[in-house]
Design a protein around this motif. Structure first.
Motif, PDB file in Angstrom:
ATOM      1  N   GLN A 105     -34.939  66.985  12.135  1.00 47.86           N
ATOM      2  CA  GLN A 105     -34.630  66.589  13.270  1.00 47.86           C
ATOM      3  C   GLN A 105     -33.270  66.509  14.154  1.00 47.86           C
ATOM      4  OE1 GLN A 105     -35.659  62.445  12.414  1.00 47.86           O
ATOM      5  NE2 GLN A 105     -37.935  62.627  12.577  1.00 47.86           N
ATOM      6  N   TRP A 106     -32.310  66.767  12.870  1.00 43.93           N
ATOM      7  CA  TRP A 106     -30.947  67.189  13.206  1.00 43.93           C
ATOM      8  C   TRP A 106     -30.139  66.036  14.021  1.00 43.93           C
ATOM      9  CZ3 TRP A 106     -29.589  70.816   9.886  1.00 43.93           C
ATOM     10  CH2 TRP A 106     -30.553  71.641   9.457  1.00 43.93           C
ATOM     11  N   GLY A 107     -30.409  65.091  13.598  1.00 42.41           N
ATOM     12  CA  GLY A 107     -29.885  63.804  14.548  1.00 42.41           C
ATOM     13  C   GLY A 107     -28.389  63.870  14.972  1.00 42.41           C
ATOM     14  N   GLY A 108     -28.369  63.486  16.107  1.00 42.58           N
ATOM     15  CA  GLY A 108     -26.885  63.374  16.873  1.00 42.58           C
ATOM     16  C   GLY A 108     -25.800  62.593  16.180  1.00 42.58           C
ATOM     17  N   ASP A 109     -26.130  61.840  15.193  1.00 44.45           N
ATOM     18  CA  ASP A 109     -25.224  61.045  14.603  1.00 44.45           C
ATOM     19  C   ASP A 109     -24.263  61.823  14.003  1.00 44.45           C
ATOM     20  OD1 ASP A 109     -27.154  61.816  12.869  1.00 44.45           O
ATOM     21  OD2 ASP A 109     -27.056  59.836  11.728  1.00 44.45           O
ATOM     22  N   LEU A 110     -24.617  62.859  13.243  1.00 41.79           N
ATOM     23  CA  LEU A 110     -23.557  63.886  12.521  1.00 41.79           C
ATOM     24  C   LEU A 110     -22.226  64.018  13.512  1.00 41.79           C
ATOM     25  CD1 LEU A 110     -24.075  66.448  10.155  1.00 41.79           C
ATOM     26  CD2 LEU A 110     -22.664  67.196  12.168  1.00 41.79           C
ATOM     27  N   LEU A 111     -22.723  64.467  14.808  1.00 40.28           N
ATOM     28  CA  LEU A 111     -21.571  64.867  15.706  1.00 40.28           C
ATOM     29  C   LEU A 111     -20.538  63.527  15.753  1.00 40.28           C
ATOM     30  CD1 LEU A 111     -23.696  66.539  18.451  1.00 40.28           C
ATOM     31  CD2 LEU A 111     -22.293  67.737  16.555  1.00 40.28           C
ATOM     32  N   GLU A 112     -21.114  62.512  15.764  1.00 45.09           N
ATOM     33  CA  GLU A 112     -20.105  61.428  15.867  1.00 45.09           C
ATOM     34  C   GLU A 112     -19.498  61.262  14.350  1.00 45.09           C
ATOM     35  OE1 GLU A 112     -22.596  57.986  16.654  1.00 45.09           O
ATOM     36  OE2 GLU A 112     -23.073  58.513  18.686  1.00 45.09           O
ATOM     37  N   THR A 113     -20.161  61.508  13.420  1.00 45.36           N
ATOM     38  CA  THR A 113     -19.250  61.439  11.998  1.00 45.36           C
ATOM     39  C   THR A 113     -18.424  62.403  12.068  1.00 45.36           C
ATOM     40  OG1 THR A 113     -21.451  60.805  10.994  1.00 45.36           O
ATOM     41  CG2 THR A 113     -19.754  61.736   9.466  1.00 45.36           C
ATOM     42  N   LEU A 114     -18.115  63.609  12.752  1.00 42.82           N
ATOM     43  CA  LEU A 114     -17.435  64.518  12.572  1.00 42.82           C
ATOM     44  C   LEU A 114     -15.895  64.032  13.228  1.00 42.82           C
ATOM     45  CD1 LEU A 114     -19.180  67.736  13.621  1.00 42.82           C
ATOM     46  CD2 LEU A 114     -18.680  67.197  11.341  1.00 42.82           C
ATOM     47  N   ASN A 115     -16.118  63.381  14.097  1.00 46.36           N
ATOM     48  CA  ASN A 115     -14.960  62.674  14.576  1.00 46.36           C
ATOM     49  C   ASN A 115     -13.679  62.085  13.538  1.00 46.36           C
ATOM     50  OD1 ASN A 115     -15.238  63.015  17.351  1.00 46.36           O
ATOM     51  ND2 ASN A 115     -16.730  61.346  17.400  1.00 46.36           N
ATOM     52  N   GLU A 116     -14.355  61.879  12.171  1.00 46.03           N
ATOM     53  CA  GLU A 116     -13.396  61.392  11.014  1.00 46.03           C
ATOM     54  C   GLU A 116     -13.682  62.483  10.103  1.00 46.03           C
ATOM     55  OE1 GLU A 116     -12.211  58.652  11.307  1.00 46.03           O
ATOM     56  OE2 GLU A 116     -13.533  57.877  13.000  1.00 46.03           O
ATOM     57  N   VAL A 117     -13.855  63.742  10.182  1.00 47.76           N
ATOM     58  CA  VAL A 117     -13.936  64.646   9.355  1.00 47.76           C
ATOM     59  C   VAL A 117     -12.880  66.009   9.766  1.00 47.76           C
ATOM     60  CG1 VAL A 117     -15.481  66.690   8.345  1.00 47.76           C
ATOM     61  CG2 VAL A 117     -16.394  64.480   8.798  1.00 47.76           C
ATOM     62  N   ASP A 118     -12.254  66.455   8.685  1.00 45.49           N
ATOM     63  CA  ASP A 118     -10.978  67.378   9.090  1.00 45.49           C
ATOM     64  C   ASP A 118     -11.956  68.810   9.081  1.00 45.49           C
ATOM     65  OD1 ASP A 118      -8.772  65.846   9.163  1.00 45.49           O
ATOM     66  OD2 ASP A 118      -8.987  65.387   7.026  1.00 45.49           O
ATOM     67  N   ILE A 119     -12.646  69.010   7.997  1.00 42.55           N
ATOM     68  CA  ILE A 119     -13.293  70.527   7.788  1.00 42.55           C
ATOM     69  C   ILE A 119     -14.729  70.406   7.518  1.00 42.55           C
ATOM     70  CG2 ILE A 119     -13.371  72.392   6.277  1.00 42.55           C
ATOM     71  CD1 ILE A 119     -10.569  72.238   7.422  1.00 42.55           C
ATOM     72  N   PHE A 120     -15.614  71.047   8.617  1.00 46.54           N
ATOM     73  CA  PHE A 120     -16.876  71.162   8.632  1.00 46.54           C
ATOM     74  C   PHE A 120     -17.467  72.575   8.200  1.00 46.54           C
ATOM     75  CE2 PHE A 120     -20.778  70.979  11.679  1.00 46.54           C
ATOM     76  CZ  PHE A 120     -21.719  70.529  10.877  1.00 46.54           C
ATOM     77  N   LEU A 121     -18.283  72.410   7.262  1.00 55.21           N
ATOM     78  CA  LEU A 121     -18.915  73.701   6.452  1.00 55.21           C
ATOM     79  C   LEU A 121     -20.384  73.931   6.783  1.00 55.21           C
ATOM     80  CD1 LEU A 121     -16.449  72.905   3.338  1.00 55.21           C
ATOM     81  CD2 LEU A 121     -16.179  74.942   4.897  1.00 55.21           C
ATOM     82  N   PRO A 122     -20.888  74.079   7.807  1.00 54.14           N
ATOM     83  CA  PRO A 122     -22.496  74.511   7.579  1.00 54.14           C
ATOM     84  C   PRO A 122     -22.613  75.661   7.662  1.00 54.14           C
ATOM     85  CG  PRO A 122     -21.583  74.260  10.132  1.00 54.14           C
ATOM     86  CD  PRO A 122     -20.224  73.895   8.927  1.00 54.14           C
ATOM     87  N   ASN A 123     -23.837  76.220   7.540  1.00 51.53           N
ATOM     88  CA  ASN A 123     -24.225  77.612   7.677  1.00 51.53           C
ATOM     89  C   ASN A 123     -24.770  77.565   9.045  1.00 51.53           C
ATOM     90  OD1 ASN A 123     -27.195  77.099   7.879  1.00 51.53           O
ATOM     91  ND2 ASN A 123     -27.480  77.222   5.562  1.00 51.53           N
ATOM     92  N   GLU A 124     -25.087  79.109   9.320  1.00 50.31           N
ATOM     93  CA  GLU A 124     -25.289  79.408  10.766  1.00 50.31           C
ATOM     94  C   GLU A 124     -26.600  78.605  11.076  1.00 50.31           C
ATOM     95  OE1 GLU A 124     -25.713  83.276  13.786  1.00 50.31           O
ATOM     96  OE2 GLU A 124     -25.426  83.587  11.507  1.00 50.31           O
TER      97      GLU A 124
END
Length: 310
Positions: free
Chosen positions: A176-195
């Motif tokens: 489902q890849w919820g959009g709440d992660l994009l909000e969480t990223l506002n508190e994150v310095d380094i984001f490490l997903p795969n492609e």
């Protein structure tokens, strides 16, 4: 390199049953044979923690585990790797998670029983643990249902306490890849997903568009691309680092060892492109053995690979 920070990893704990060298993935009603099998410490969080410790970092770990044989196995593996496990309390009411990893020469597939990993809550993380650390890392955002709801607040607490932060989202089993992660990223310095994860999270079909999509002014992203290495948009420059030529035995946990290598370098103020190289080197070297932790790189091994490839 300067001295490392003390790293707190918050995440899931489980055992990996790794079936290596499957000819193909099983189909309903069919059976496939594997060339080899090993039981190893599993979960993205544990593999990253053990990779960081093997590189010589000070690491503390917190998660939920059962008072069962699998929980004891994981607890001992973390402790024996030199990781601070003083906050871990095996719970007899819980069952430790298990993952079956089926590896073919081309790819891998996973089946996971979450067990205790679903029980971890952001509120479980004591302020004292944050205050004694310099960096917070979380893996498997989507897999940890209990932690996910409070993950943004946990990162905000960490930043208020002066910590730097990093997040590896992992795969979303519900897709489902919820959009709440994009909000969480506002508190994150380094984001490490795969492609695959980054494209799914952003809804983009193009990697460059996806990397631009997650630009938020505070988070820097490196996308892991398996045999194609890694790519990043940094200071409006496109940077790519190849995977290093290693005779791969098993790719289980290679992305988590990449995280360990990247963070090991980044926390020592190494230039961004060299952090990418450290990540790629550690990810590549981890494929020398079966399972995610059996052949993780030492700092000396990574430095030799980087020097020889220069």
């Amino acid at each position: 390199m300067s001295s490392p920070a003390r790293i707190l990893l918050v995440g899931e704990i489980n055992v990996d049953f790794v079936f290596k060298g499957c000819r193909t993935f099983p189909e309903p009603g069919h059976e496939v044979l594997a060339d080899d099998f090993v039981m190893t410490p599993g979960s993205s969080s544990m593999i990253c923690a053990m990779g960081l410790a093997r590189l010589g970092n000070q690491v503390a770990f917190h998660g939920c585990l059962g008072a069962d044989a699998s929980g004891e196995f994981c607890f001992n593996a973390l402790r024996d790797a030199g990781i601070d496990v003083s906050s871990l309390r095996p719970d007899p009411a819980l069952r430790t998670g298990v993952t079956a990893s089926l590896s073919t020469p081309q790819d891998r597939a996973l089946v996971t029983f979450p067990g205790a990993m679903s029980e971890l809550q952001a509120e479980d993380i004591a302020d004292a643990w944050l205050q004694s650390a310099s960096h917070l890392h979380v893996s498997s955002y989507y897999l940890q249902k209990g932690l996910r709801t409070g993950c943004r607040q946990l990162f905000a607490r960490a930043k208020s306490a002066g910590l730097s932060t990093s997040l590896d989202p992992g795969f979303d089993p519900a897709q489902q890849w919820g959009g709440d992660l994009l909000e969480t990223l506002n508190e994150v310095d380094i984001f490490l997903p795969n492609e695959k994860e980054l494209l799914a999270i952003t809804g983009c079909s193009d990697l460059h568009a996806a990397l631009r999509f997650v630009q938020n002014g505070c988070t820097r992203t490196v996308v892991k691309r398996g045999r194609q290495g890694c790519t990043s948009l940094h200071d409006e420059q496109w940077l790519s680092v190849p995977a290093y030529p290693i005779h791969a035995i098993d790719t289980t946990g290679a992305g988590d060892s990449f995280d360990a290598g990247f963070l090991h370098a980044w926390l020592r103020d190494v230039p961004w492109i060299d952090c990418m190289r450290w990540g790629s080197a550690c990810g590549s070297l981890s494929t020398r053995g079966i399972g995610g932790t059996t052949r993780q790189a030492t700092a000396d091994e990574a430095q030799v690979l980087l020097r020889d490839a220069a």
